[in-house]
Motif scaffolding. Structure first.
Motif, PDB file in Angstrom:
ATOM      1  N   ALA A   1     -28.789  -8.506 -35.657  1.00  0.00           N
ATOM      2  CA  ALA A   1     -29.984  -7.743 -35.285  1.00  0.00           C
ATOM      3  C   ALA A   1     -29.957  -6.397 -35.986  1.00  0.00           C
ATOM      4  O   ALA A   1     -28.896  -5.873 -36.303  1.00  0.00           O
ATOM      5  CB  ALA A   1     -30.032  -7.548 -33.775  1.00  0.00           C
ATOM      6  N   GLY A   2     -31.141  -5.862 -36.229  1.00  0.00           N
ATOM      7  CA  GLY A   2     -31.204  -4.549 -36.876  1.00  0.00           C
ATOM      8  C   GLY A   2     -32.457  -4.383 -37.703  1.00  0.00           C
ATOM      9  O   GLY A   2     -33.453  -5.072 -37.482  1.00  0.00           O
TER      10      GLY A   2
ATOM     11  N   LEU B   1     -34.835   1.516 -33.764  1.00  0.00           N
ATOM     12  CA  LEU B   1     -34.198   0.786 -32.659  1.00  0.00           C
ATOM     13  C   LEU B   1     -35.199   0.356 -31.589  1.00  0.00           C
ATOM     14  O   LEU B   1     -35.058  -0.707 -30.980  1.00  0.00           O
ATOM     15  CB  LEU B   1     -33.102   1.647 -32.030  1.00  0.00           C
ATOM     16  N   ARG B   2     -36.236   1.183 -31.364  1.00  0.00           N
ATOM     17  CA  ARG B   2     -37.211   0.866 -30.323  1.00  0.00           C
ATOM     18  C   ARG B   2     -37.902  -0.466 -30.622  1.00  0.00           C
ATOM     19  O   ARG B   2     -38.061  -1.311 -29.738  1.00  0.00           O
ATOM     20  CB  ARG B   2     -38.232   2.009 -30.212  1.00  0.00           C
TER      21      ARG B   2
ATOM     22  N   ALA C   1     -37.657  -4.554 -28.970  1.00  0.00           N
ATOM     23  CA  ALA C   1     -38.730  -5.497 -28.612  1.00  0.00           C
ATOM     24  C   ALA C   1     -38.333  -6.906 -29.020  1.00  0.00           C
ATOM     25  O   ALA C   1     -38.518  -7.877 -28.271  1.00  0.00           O
ATOM     26  CB  ALA C   1     -40.031  -5.090 -29.309  1.00  0.00           C
ATOM     27  N   ARG C   2     -37.757  -7.026 -30.220  1.00  0.00           N
ATOM     28  CA  ARG C   2     -37.337  -8.360 -30.682  1.00  0.00           C
ATOM     29  C   ARG C   2     -36.121  -8.851 -29.889  1.00  0.00           C
ATOM     30  O   ARG C   2     -36.036 -10.013 -29.518  1.00  0.00           O
ATOM     31  CB  ARG C   2     -37.023  -8.288 -32.182  1.00  0.00           C
ATOM     32  N   TRP C   3     -35.242  -7.955 -29.633  1.00  0.00           N
ATOM     33  CA  TRP C   3     -34.016  -8.258 -28.881  1.00  0.00           C
ATOM     34  C   TRP C   3     -34.383  -8.810 -27.500  1.00  0.00           C
ATOM     35  O   TRP C   3     -33.902  -9.856 -27.086  1.00  0.00           O
ATOM     36  CB  TRP C   3     -33.237  -6.946 -28.806  1.00  0.00           C
ATOM     37  N   ASP C   4     -35.253  -8.072 -26.794  1.00  0.00           N
ATOM     38  CA  ASP C   4     -35.629  -8.476 -25.431  1.00  0.00           C
ATOM     39  C   ASP C   4     -36.365  -9.800 -25.409  1.00  0.00           C
ATOM     40  O   ASP C   4     -36.118 -10.657 -24.547  1.00  0.00           O
ATOM     41  CB  ASP C   4     -36.525  -7.405 -24.782  1.00  0.00           C
ATOM     42  N   SER C   5     -37.296  -9.977 -26.351  1.00  0.00           N
ATOM     43  CA  SER C   5     -38.042 -11.234 -26.340  1.00  0.00           C
ATOM     44  C   SER C   5     -37.127 -12.400 -26.731  1.00  0.00           C
ATOM     45  O   SER C   5     -37.261 -13.505 -26.208  1.00  0.00           O
ATOM     46  CB  SER C   5     -39.279 -11.167 -27.238  1.00  0.00           C
ATOM     47  N   TYR C   6     -36.173 -12.126 -27.625  1.00  0.00           N
ATOM     48  CA  TYR C   6     -35.226 -13.191 -27.977  1.00  0.00           C
ATOM     49  C   TYR C   6     -34.465 -13.644 -26.732  1.00  0.00           C
ATOM     50  O   TYR C   6     -34.378 -14.827 -26.429  1.00  0.00           O
ATOM     51  CB  TYR C   6     -34.230 -12.704 -29.047  1.00  0.00           C
TER      52      TYR C   6
ATOM     53  N   ASP D   1     -28.388   1.145 -23.701  1.00  0.00           N
ATOM     54  CA  ASP D   1     -29.073   0.084 -22.940  1.00  0.00           C
ATOM     55  C   ASP D   1     -28.703  -1.295 -23.467  1.00  0.00           C
ATOM     56  O   ASP D   1     -28.512  -2.246 -22.702  1.00  0.00           O
ATOM     57  CB  ASP D   1     -30.600   0.262 -23.028  1.00  0.00           C
ATOM     58  N   MET D   2     -28.622  -1.389 -24.790  1.00  0.00           N
ATOM     59  CA  MET D   2     -28.263  -2.676 -25.406  1.00  0.00           C
ATOM     60  C   MET D   2     -26.858  -3.110 -24.978  1.00  0.00           C
ATOM     61  O   MET D   2     -26.612  -4.266 -24.662  1.00  0.00           O
ATOM     62  CB  MET D   2     -28.323  -2.569 -26.928  1.00  0.00           C
TER      63      MET D   2
END
Lengths: 487, 320
Positions: B56-57, B88-89, B93-98, B228-229
């Motif tokens: 991710a990144g 990062l913001r 979004a991609r991280w959470d939806s993944y 948070d991550m």
């Protein structure tokens, strides 16, 4: 507040509801509402400059009454002069102070002196040229005995600051607009529906024509040395449509909005690019300003009476002042002078009132001759617009030189590759084509959508939806200002 | 008046319906798109990725870490979620939806750098989000970047303004036509076959040593998101690895913040018990044959770097 902003999308229906459903019982309350929301509309941009409108309104309200009340003609004249000096003083200071200082310094420098005049950082109040001229028409008309002085300060203040046309016209005459504030307005459904159509057409012109052409025009005018000559021709033509879409679009939205509130403003543009000569163009372009100068400058100077020298002076006066009204730059003066030169031949051959009707009045298509005349008139206008758009007269001549000394059919496909909106180029021309088509069909009407296809309702409604969808899909991320706000 | 209001209401309703219809069709079409902007998003919301090793990144993940090499070296099914130009913001979004639609991975490699830590002023490459703005996992993060995004979400069709190509592509795909835009990524990774050019020289000519990319208070926002991550990963039992991917050494010399940023990541790693691997001082960073610009490795560089990364993940025992 800009018409093409999200704020206005909320503002307009809110004011409409308050106006017709809350304050409809009392004319005075309705006028008070108009006054307050007009100040809010203007103050949204910068509330500090509201003071100028208030001062101008107070002064002219008082001066108007004093002019009417006075028995002595010299006293009447003194109040008129006071009103003119203060109004033109504001205009002169905020709009022209630095220009005069710089021009004077340049002039003195020609004689080998190096003066040390300092300019000021002056913010030009939006719409000052418009409301100043509107209030001046009030005191002048009272002085001339054509209008009674207002006894109702709220109605008068609302007339001066009427939000739809406050910042970019049409410049209304007190004789037309002010009496509308005295009479109870009744809601006219047909008028309101047609007002909505006019608003829609105005937004189409602003968003799909002016804002779409704007980045390409800026790119071309900022990169004259690298754009091929054919591209410079396109740039000048695109600017002609940009300024028309921007300014006449604003006028359409202003007139349409006024009609929603039961007011009728004057027509400001009458399809000027279908003009067959320059005189006709000036009867159709920014009509409220042209007629203002005609009535308050040209005719008092003698108009078309007197010797040829006097007539020549009067024509140049009206065109030069009209040019200078647009801004504190010699480019505007040159633009005015050029239009005067265009106008002179037909004036002295007494052919300037030849084309008073609408082109192809009873026909679908123009004749070859009319097409040729419209082409020539449009070409001359586009040429003059180069001076209007350029930063300086030198820049304008450089543009023209670069345009004329190259191959006019020379285009390169990567001409606009650095323009962020590159992909919109083809759509810009498509929308100009739609604009010309619709306006040709409607050239006998007041605006582009008035009773259009009234015998084929499905096509008419379809057109409304298509235009509205184009507006939604092509509206800018940021609400873009209107060009004429700077004047 | 009644007639006028009724007429306005009916026209308004009809117009909204048409806009909704067009927007719906374009959204549906783009959800079938396989182009680089939409394919990864489509696979995420359809729950089709389910990788064991996730990268991710920003673009410095997307163009630098090849999942094929990771798969070959580690034996773990891998996918690269890197997003071009994303702070990062937006990455969150991609991280959470993944994580909302896919099985949690065993390991996430989160790339970090100065650019990603900064505060985004606008939603970069907004076109990638167009069909997904009704998804709260995505919208809730993006609205913090652009507070006018509610217009795009709630006013039908408005989100396609300025994105005519995407709108047309969406309608084309909805009508069953084949995509007009070619897909060039492999599992989210997109290598560039480009060489080092004069771009960096031109940039340094206009810059002075020691210029700051982001004010410190904006970087703090990045650290808060990283925190948070880390907590999210701990909760879901995912092993998180922070990786400062290579950047050209000449560029690093220009940034006075790099050293303090590296120290910040190291400290965060220690405090949170998260691995941090720093490649910003690696010898690869001095060799321009591996880069196509100061921030991005080319295909050759990405291959060398990913092999090194896989090796380091194994030798440090992170994948055990």
């Amino acid at each position: 507040m800009l018409f093409n902003s999200f704020e206005f999308l909320l503002f307009l229906p809110a004011v409409f509801v308050l106006y017709w459903f809350v304050f409809q019982r009392s004319l005075r309350n309705q006028n008070l509402l108009v006054l307050l929301v007009s100040y809010l509309f203007y103050g949204w941009w910068d509330w500090r400059f509201l003071s100028l409108i208030v001062i101008s309104s107070v002064l002219d309200f008082w001066a108007g009454r004093e002019i009417e009340r006075s028995d002595s003609s010299s006293r009447k004249k003194n109040f008129l002069i006071l009103s003119m000096v203060v109004n033109l003083g504001f205009l002169g200071f905020f709009k022209y102070y630095n220009f005069f200082i710089e021009s004077f310094a340049d002039l003195i420098a020609q004689f080998g002196m190096s003066p040390n005049f300092s300019t000021l950082k002056i913010v030009l109040p939006v719409g000052i040229s418009f409301y100043t001229f509107q209030t001046m028409s009030y005191t002048i008309d009272i002085y001339r005995g054509k209008l009674k002085a207002s006894q109702d300060p709220i109605a008068f203040f609302a007339f001066v600051s009427f939000f739809p046309q406050l910042v970019a016209g049409p410049i209304e005459r007190a004789t037309n607009l002010l009496p509308q504030f005295y009479e109870k307005r009744t809601f006219n459904q047909q008028n309101a529906i047609d007002g909505m159509r006019q608003i829609l057409w105005g937004f189409f012109k602003k968003i799909a024509i002016a804002d779409m052409a704007s980045p390409f025009v800026s790119h071309i005018f900022n990169n004259v040395d690298t754009i091929p000559s054919g591209g410079l021709v396109i740039g000048a033509i695109l600017f002609a449509f940009q300024i028309y879409g921007d300014f006449s679009g604003y006028s359409d939205i202003a007139i349409g909005t006024s009609r929603l509130f039961g007011f009728n403003l004057m027509q400001n543009f009458a399809f000027p690019y279908f003009s067959r000569d320059i005189a006709e163009f000036w009867r159709r372009w920014h009509i409220s300003l042209s007629t203002w100068f005609r009535d308050y400058l040209y005719i008092p100077l003698g108009g078309s009476r007197g010797s040829q020298g006097i007539q020549l002076r009067n024509i140049f006066a009206i065109f030069l002042v009209s040019g200078f009204w647009h801004g504190a730059n010699w480019t505007f003066v040159f633009w005015g002078a050029l239009n005067a030169l265009y106008f002179l031949p037909s004036f002295f051959m007494k052919k300037n009132r030849k084309n008073l009707d609408v082109v192809a009045q009873n026909r679908w298509y123009p004749t070859i001759k009319e097409l040729f005349q419209m082409g020539i008139t449009f070409g001359l206008t586009v040429f003059a617009w180069i001076f209007f758009r350029a930063e300086s007269i030198q820049d304008a001549f450089h543009y023209i030189y670069s345009m004329l000394t190259g191959n006019l059919t020379n285009f390169t496909s990567n001409m606009f590759e650095n323009v962020r909106e590159y992909n919109n180029f083809k759509y810009t021309f498509l929308f100009i084509f739609i604009l010309l088509g619709v306006e040709w069909i409607q050239r006998r009407k007041q605006h582009g959508l008035e009773d259009i296809f009234d015998k084929i309702p499905i096509v008419r409604r379809g057109l409304y939806f298509v235009l509205a969808i184009i507006i939604i899909l092509f509206i800018s991320n940021e609400a873009t200002s209107f060009i004429y706000f700077q004047f | 008046m009644k007639g006028f209001l009724l007429c306005t209401f009916i026209y308004g309703l009809l117009f909204l319906s048409i806009c909704y219809g067009l927007s719906f069709m374009a959204d549906k079409g783009l959800k079938r798109s396989t182009n680089n902007d939409h394919q990864t998003w489509n696979m995420i919301v359809e729950g089709e990725i389910n990788a064991e090793l996730l990268v991710a990144g920003s673009s410095r993940a997307m163009r630098l870490i090849d999942p094929k090499i990771l798969e070959d070296k580690t034996g773990l099914d891998s996918y690269n979620l890197g997003m071009e130009g994303a702070r990062l913001r937006s990455q969150l979004a991609r991280w959470d939806s993944y994580l909302a639609y896919n099985k949690p991975p065993r390991v996430i490699i989160q790339t970090v750098d100065l650019m990603s830590m900064g505060h985004a002023e606008t939603v970069f490459k907004k076109q990638q989000y167009l069909p997904f703005l009704s998804d709260n996992n995505i919208y809730d993060h993006l609205k913090l970047v652009d507070n006018r995004l509610f217009l795009d979400r709630y006013f039908p069709l408005y989100k396609y303004h300025g994105y005519m190509d995407e709108f047309k592509e969406g309608l084309r795909l909805y009508a069953g036509q084949s995509p007009s835009i070619k897909h060039t990524e492999y599992k989210g990774f997109e290598a560039k076959d480009k060489s080092w050019n004069r771009e960096f020289k031109q940039m340094t000519d206009t810059l002075k040593r020691g210029y700051l990319l982001h004010p410190d208070e904006l970087i703090e926002e990045g650290f808060e998101i990283l925190d948070d991550m880390i907590k999210d990963c701990r909760k879901r039992n995912i092993q998180l690895v922070l990786v400062f991917t290579p950047q050209y050494s000449g560029f690093t010399d220009l940034q006075v913040q790099t050293d303090s940023l590296v120290m910040g990541f190291e400290q965060l790693g220690k405090e949170s018990n998260v691995h941090f691997i720093n490649y910003v001082y690696d010898p690869i960073c001095s060799d321009t044959t591996y880069f196509y610009n100061a921030m991005h490795l080319n295909r050759k560089g990405a291959t060398v770097f990913t092999e090194q990364l896989a090796k380091d993940l194994m030798t440090k025992g992170i994948l055990d």
